[in-house]
Scaffold this active site. Structure first.
Site, PDB file in Angstrom:
ATOM      1  N   MET A  43     -24.364  16.762 -44.472  1.00  0.00           N
ATOM      2  CA  MET A  43     -25.736  16.691 -43.962  1.00  0.00           C
ATOM      3  C   MET A  43     -25.735  16.326 -42.478  1.00  0.00           C
ATOM      4  SD  MET A  43     -28.152  15.436 -47.046  1.00  0.00           S
ATOM      5  CE  MET A  43     -27.847  13.684 -46.927  1.00  0.00           C
ATOM      6  N   LEU A  96     -22.226  13.350 -38.262  1.00  0.00           N
ATOM      7  CA  LEU A  96     -20.835  13.285 -38.718  1.00  0.00           C
ATOM      8  C   LEU A  96     -20.126  12.029 -38.215  1.00  0.00           C
ATOM      9  CD1 LEU A  96     -19.988  17.046 -38.121  1.00  0.00           C
ATOM     10  CD2 LEU A  96     -20.721  15.947 -40.255  1.00  0.00           C
ATOM     11  N   GLY A 152     -15.353   9.716 -41.660  1.00  0.00           N
ATOM     12  CA  GLY A 152     -15.221  10.127 -43.068  1.00  0.00           C
ATOM     13  C   GLY A 152     -15.319  11.639 -43.210  1.00  0.00           C
ATOM     14  N   HIS A 153     -16.332  12.226 -42.563  1.00  0.00           N
ATOM     15  CA  HIS A 153     -16.470  13.687 -42.601  1.00  0.00           C
ATOM     16  C   HIS A 153     -15.250  14.348 -41.943  1.00  0.00           C
ATOM     17  CE1 HIS A 153     -20.891  12.487 -42.472  1.00  0.00           C
ATOM     18  NE2 HIS A 153     -20.851  13.225 -43.557  1.00  0.00           N
ATOM     19  N   GLN A 188     -32.965  17.350 -52.231  1.00  0.00           N
ATOM     20  CA  GLN A 188     -32.187  16.278 -52.866  1.00  0.00           C
ATOM     21  C   GLN A 188     -32.721  14.890 -52.497  1.00  0.00           C
ATOM     22  OE1 GLN A 188     -28.365  17.403 -50.856  1.00  0.00           O
ATOM     23  NE2 GLN A 188     -28.044  15.200 -50.719  1.00  0.00           N
ATOM     24  N   VAL A 248     -13.132   6.971 -46.605  1.00  0.00           N
ATOM     25  CA  VAL A 248     -12.711   6.360 -45.335  1.00  0.00           C
ATOM     26  C   VAL A 248     -13.612   5.157 -45.075  1.00  0.00           C
ATOM     27  CG1 VAL A 248     -12.420   6.715 -42.858  1.00  0.00           C
ATOM     28  CG2 VAL A 248     -11.927   8.577 -44.453  1.00  0.00           C
ATOM     29  N   SER A 289     -23.477   7.786 -43.061  1.00  0.00           N
ATOM     30  CA  SER A 289     -24.511   8.015 -42.049  1.00  0.00           C
ATOM     31  C   SER A 289     -25.604   6.969 -42.172  1.00  0.00           C
ATOM     32  CB  SER A 289     -25.118   9.408 -42.233  1.00  0.00           C
ATOM     33  OG  SER A 289     -24.096  10.373 -42.195  1.00  0.00           O
TER      34      SER A 289
HETATM   35  P1  AMP Z   1     -22.996  13.633 -46.447  1.00  0.00           P
HETATM   36  O1  AMP Z   1     -23.092  14.213 -45.077  1.00  0.00           O
HETATM   37  O2  AMP Z   1     -23.261  12.164 -46.503  1.00  0.00           O
HETATM   38  O3  AMP Z   1     -23.738  14.421 -47.480  1.00  0.00           O
HETATM   39  O4  AMP Z   1     -21.449  13.753 -46.858  1.00  0.00           O
HETATM   40  C1  AMP Z   1     -20.795  14.987 -46.809  1.00  0.00           C
HETATM   41  C2  AMP Z   1     -19.459  14.857 -47.477  1.00  0.00           C
HETATM   42  O5  AMP Z   1     -18.690  13.851 -46.805  1.00  0.00           O
HETATM   43  C3  AMP Z   1     -19.579  14.405 -48.953  1.00  0.00           C
HETATM   44  O6  AMP Z   1     -18.629  15.119 -49.717  1.00  0.00           O
HETATM   45  C4  AMP Z   1     -19.252  12.940 -48.862  1.00  0.00           C
HETATM   46  O7  AMP Z   1     -18.701  12.433 -50.058  1.00  0.00           O
HETATM   47  C5  AMP Z   1     -18.228  12.923 -47.744  1.00  0.00           C
HETATM   48  N1  AMP Z   1     -18.162  11.590 -47.153  1.00  0.00           N
HETATM   49  C6  AMP Z   1     -19.196  10.838 -46.708  1.00  0.00           C
HETATM   50  N2  AMP Z   1     -18.768   9.618 -46.304  1.00  0.00           N
HETATM   51  C7  AMP Z   1     -17.422   9.611 -46.499  1.00  0.00           C
HETATM   52  C8  AMP Z   1     -16.395   8.632 -46.299  1.00  0.00           C
HETATM   53  N3  AMP Z   1     -16.664   7.420 -45.811  1.00  0.00           N
HETATM   54  N4  AMP Z   1     -15.122   8.974 -46.625  1.00  0.00           N
HETATM   55  C9  AMP Z   1     -14.830  10.198 -47.141  1.00  0.00           C
HETATM   56  N5  AMP Z   1     -15.760  11.164 -47.350  1.00  0.00           N
HETATM   57  C10 AMP Z   1     -17.032  10.868 -47.045  1.00  0.00           C
END
Ligand code: AMP
Length: 290
Positions: free
Chosen positions: A37, A40, A43-44, A68, A183, A193
């Site tokens: 989403m 970034l 983690g991303h 969602q 991460v 985020s």
């Molecule tokens: P989001 O942008 O929050 O929807 O996350 C996109 C992808 O990044 C999803 O698969 C999350 O599980 C992954 N993600 C978000 N935060 C982390 C993190 N701290 N470590 C690893 N993957 C992450």
């Protein structure tokens, strides 16, 4: 971080995105998809790097998916930072960003939804009704728009991964789901985020989430098998922080996501806790003797 040699392509049109990916596939390239989403963070970037190491063309998607979010949630406020996102994508070796607007993904009249049965009900499903229908629907669409060989998701969103694996199996999507470890900041807080919603004091208190998972693990290793007792100790610890409001703390079967009483095999300890405007989640798979 290494600057990628090739120019990052930023595409907002779904037909153009699909055409680009199909062209790459036709020339024998393996495609890795990383749905996000945006806003970034490291983690991303870890997902992008894993995809970079395992596939030839890395496609990140950036889309704040309205369906969602539940009524009253942070859809409007969700941070949108395309300029910074572009830099992170460049540095992590992303080849293509697909960043559609809402009308591109949900044209007037779009009404089909993907529901993955009972897995959507426990844990976050209880506090966020309809959330996982929105997730499964958008990811199904992304799988069609970006025909990838592998798709990368974070273990932080355990229930999301479990649901998407089920969807891939049930609907025969020809894509491999790859899961990457969570991460964390140096003090243990899972990167998210939504961490930017935290005040300084809430940020300090939020480290209790990881510590509660460590407590659960320690109790299990000491021989405690009673899930209710472990859960209660976690809740008690979290509630030593005066800004914490527990949405749920659960110990469940890692496959069915149903609650367990006596811990015999691996279990998932999962939690969601609010600190002010931020609703944070975290989890750990725990097993005796690990
Ligand atoms: P989001 O942008 O929050 O929807 O996350 C996109 C992808 O990044 C999803 O698969 C999350 O599980 C992954 N993600 C978000 N935060 C982390 C993190 N701290 N470590 C690893 N993957 C992450």
């Amino acid at each position: 971080m290494k600057e990628s040699a090739k120019e990052l392509r930023w595409i907002s049109d779904k037909r153009e995105a699909r055409r680009s990916v199909l062209e790459a596939r036709a020339s024998g390239k393996r495609i890795g998809l990383v749905p996000t989403m945006g806003n970034l963070h490291v983690g991303h970037a870890s997902l992008f790097r894993q995809a970079r190491g395992e596939t030839d063309v890395v496609v990140a998607t950036i889309f704040v998916n309205p369906i969602q979010f539940c009524p009253g949630e942070d859809f409007e406020a969700y941070p949108r930072t395309p300029k910074e996102d572009r830099e992170i994508c460049n540095a992590a070796g992303v080849d293509i960003v697909f960043a559609p607007d809402v009308a591109e993904m949900y044209p007037t009249g779009a009404c089909t939804r993907v529901q993955v049965g009972e897995l959507e009900e426990p844990l976050c499903g209880g506090n966020r009704p309809g959330h996982f229908v929105g997730v499964a629907t958008v990811v199904a669409k992304l799988f069609h728009i970006i025909p990838a060989d592998a798709a990368y998701f974070g273990a932080k969103d355990y229930q999301q991964v479990r649901i998407l694996r089920q969807m891939v199996e049930d609907l025969d999507f020809p894509v491999e789901i790859r899961v990457c470890p969570t991460v964390r900041e140096s003090d243990g807080l899972a990167m998210s985020s939504r961490n930017r919603y935290l005040s300084q004091e809430e940020r300090r208190q939020a480290t209790i989430l990881k510590r509660s998972l460590e407590l659960a693990d320690a109790l299990l290793q000491q021989g405690e098998k009673n899930a209710t007792r472990i859960r209660q100790r976690m809740v008690d610890l979290i509630q030593t922080m005066n800004r914490a409001e527990v949405d749920y703390v659960e110990i469940v079967d890692p496959d069915s996501l149903q609650g367990v009483q006596s811990i015999e095999g691996p279990v998932l300890a999962a939690l969601a806790v609010r600190f002010g405007k931020a609703r944070l989640i975290d989890n750990a798979v725990l097993q005796r003797g690990q």
